[in-house]
Scaffold this motif. Sequence first.
Motif, mmCIF file in Angstrom:
data_model
loop_
_atom_site.group_PDB
_atom_site.id
_atom_site.type_symbol
_atom_site.label_atom_id
_atom_site.label_comp_id
_atom_site.label_asym_id
_atom_site.label_seq_id
_atom_site.Cartn_x
_atom_site.Cartn_y
_atom_site.Cartn_z
ATOM 1 N N THR A 1 11.986 0.871 3.240
ATOM 2 C CA THR A 1 10.633 1.133 2.694
ATOM 3 C C THR A 1 9.712 0.475 3.508
ATOM 4 O OG1 THR A 1 11.556 1.384 0.332
ATOM 5 C CG2 THR A 1 9.084 0.805 0.581
ATOM 6 N N SER B 1 1.104 -1.257 0.029
ATOM 7 C CA SER B 1 0.151 -0.076 -0.059
ATOM 8 C C SER B 1 0.904 1.211 -0.124
ATOM 9 C CB SER B 1 -0.834 -0.067 1.481
ATOM 10 O OG SER B 1 -0.140 -0.166 2.427
ATOM 11 N N ASP B 2 0.373 2.293 0.560
ATOM 12 C CA ASP B 2 1.372 3.499 0.766
ATOM 13 C C ASP B 2 2.492 3.321 1.479
ATOM 14 O OD1 ASP B 2 -0.514 5.075 -0.718
ATOM 15 O OD2 ASP B 2 -1.544 5.893 1.144
ATOM 16 N N THR B 3 3.717 3.684 0.860
ATOM 17 C CA THR B 3 4.996 3.236 1.687
ATOM 18 C C THR B 3 5.639 4.279 2.061
ATOM 19 O OG1 THR B 3 5.996 3.244 -0.806
ATOM 20 C CG2 THR B 3 5.243 1.387 0.259
ATOM 21 N N TYR B 4 6.538 4.426 2.823
ATOM 22 C CA TYR B 4 7.409 5.353 3.463
ATOM 23 C C TYR B 4 8.919 5.109 3.481
ATOM 24 C CZ TYR B 4 2.866 6.928 4.957
ATOM 25 O OH TYR B 4 1.604 7.355 5.058
ATOM 26 N N ARG C 1 -1.135 -2.141 9.357
ATOM 27 C CA ARG C 1 -2.564 -2.920 9.047
ATOM 28 C C ARG C 1 -2.945 -3.616 10.139
ATOM 29 N NH1 ARG C 1 -2.165 -4.913 2.816
ATOM 30 N NH2 ARG C 1 -2.429 -2.841 1.927
ATOM 31 N N ASN D 1 -5.500 -7.229 -5.290
ATOM 32 C CA ASN D 1 -4.843 -6.485 -4.440
ATOM 33 C C ASN D 1 -3.962 -7.486 -3.516
ATOM 34 O OD1 ASN D 1 -3.846 -4.157 -3.306
ATOM 35 N ND2 ASN D 1 -5.597 -3.739 -1.946
ATOM 36 N N ASP E 1 -0.516 -8.563 -0.562
ATOM 37 C CA ASP E 1 0.910 -8.101 0.124
ATOM 38 C C ASP E 1 1.691 -9.270 0.200
ATOM 39 O OD1 ASP E 1 1.218 -5.342 -0.259
ATOM 40 O OD2 ASP E 1 0.115 -5.000 1.703
ATOM 41 N N GLY F 1 5.719 -0.163 4.631
ATOM 42 C CA GLY F 1 4.191 0.044 4.381
ATOM 43 C C GLY F 1 3.342 0.842 5.614
ATOM 44 N N GLU F 2 2.171 1.073 5.340
ATOM 45 C CA GLU F 2 1.149 1.641 6.232
ATOM 46 C C GLU F 2 0.918 0.465 7.358
ATOM 47 O OE1 GLU F 2 -2.013 3.802 4.319
ATOM 48 O OE2 GLU F 2 -1.008 5.559 5.059
ATOM 49 N N ASP G 1 11.016 8.942 10.979
ATOM 50 C CA ASP G 1 11.090 9.752 9.466
ATOM 51 C C ASP G 1 12.378 10.383 9.405
ATOM 52 O OD1 ASP G 1 9.215 10.889 7.277
ATOM 53 O OD2 ASP G 1 10.256 12.396 8.088
ATOM 54 N N PRO H 1 2.515 7.389 10.447
ATOM 55 C CA PRO H 1 0.751 7.048 10.359
ATOM 56 C C PRO H 1 0.539 6.177 11.763
ATOM 57 C CG PRO H 1 1.872 6.514 8.172
ATOM 58 C CD PRO H 1 3.071 6.766 9.205
#
Length: 312
Positions: free
Chosen positions: A92, A2-5, A97, A258, A260, A94-95, A26, A33
């Motif tokens: 990297t 999903s969205d990653t950071y 879950r 979808n 993962d 992910g958000e 960060d 998140p």
Amino acid sequence: MSDTYELLVDGLQQVADEVVAVTLVDPDGALLPAWKPGAHVEVVLGEHVRHYSLCGSPAERGRYRLGVLREPAGHGGSEYVHTRLRVGDRLTVGEPRNQFPVVTGDRYVFIAGGIGITPLLPMIAQVDRAGFPWRLLYGGRRLSAMAFRPELERYGDRVRFWPQDVHGHPDLASWMDVAPGTRIYACGPEPLLEAVQRRGRLLGGSTVHIERFAPRVDTSAGPHREFELVCTASERTLTVGADESMLDAMIRAGIDVNHDCRQGTCGTCELDLIDGAAVHLDSVVDPDDPERDAVIFPCVSRARDARLVVDI
């Protein structure tokens, strides 16, 4: 994913034999998140993608903490963390879950085996702050292999450490002799979880919640075999080979699914099951859930007979 950071490795701490706590922040100091106890994140480790439970505090929005057990016989993710990862590296992620949330109860029993303590740590902190009665049975091969002991010791006699080399297998019978309204949360190796689930079926009003780090094993349907898969929304009928997953068959046919983890643990690939008997091999939905046959996770689960119909 999903969205990653892109997060910075801010700390690496040995917290037990073969267990490292990884702290991520960060790079610019931004808030991460939000998450709730029981959540996990997906992490890219070189060529590997792995899921790890968040085991810090949800109130600390500036950092995530993961606990990683070194598994030499694994597929390389934990080896990467233990031998190659350094403070200052970027990963990297992910958000968060959550397929393992804390459900309201009158009291709580937590049962951990080895690295299975990680998702339970923030749960324990949450129910303790809320004033609910609780206790933890924490088993491990030996005391020195049991992570995060100092922060658990502050809870006193509500925590029972159970090193196997001293006491043998955990005494589940006494720990699961509980009153109705008790929520039981367990995470750890498969033999422990199977034993918890077997005893949990006898408890009546008590509810057992399980999280697995690997796919369930079910040999009751025999060896895998070829079957037909009808995808209604796509108006496609596929043949799923004995040596491939439903997910791989759909991707091969150009159907966008979808997904993962590919291990039946994250819940991302969930589909509505319209018709057919399934062999459910995921670790997301409890085997005793009455809604069990309404959904299927195609990364691991299969048809029990010759045909399945799904909504995709």
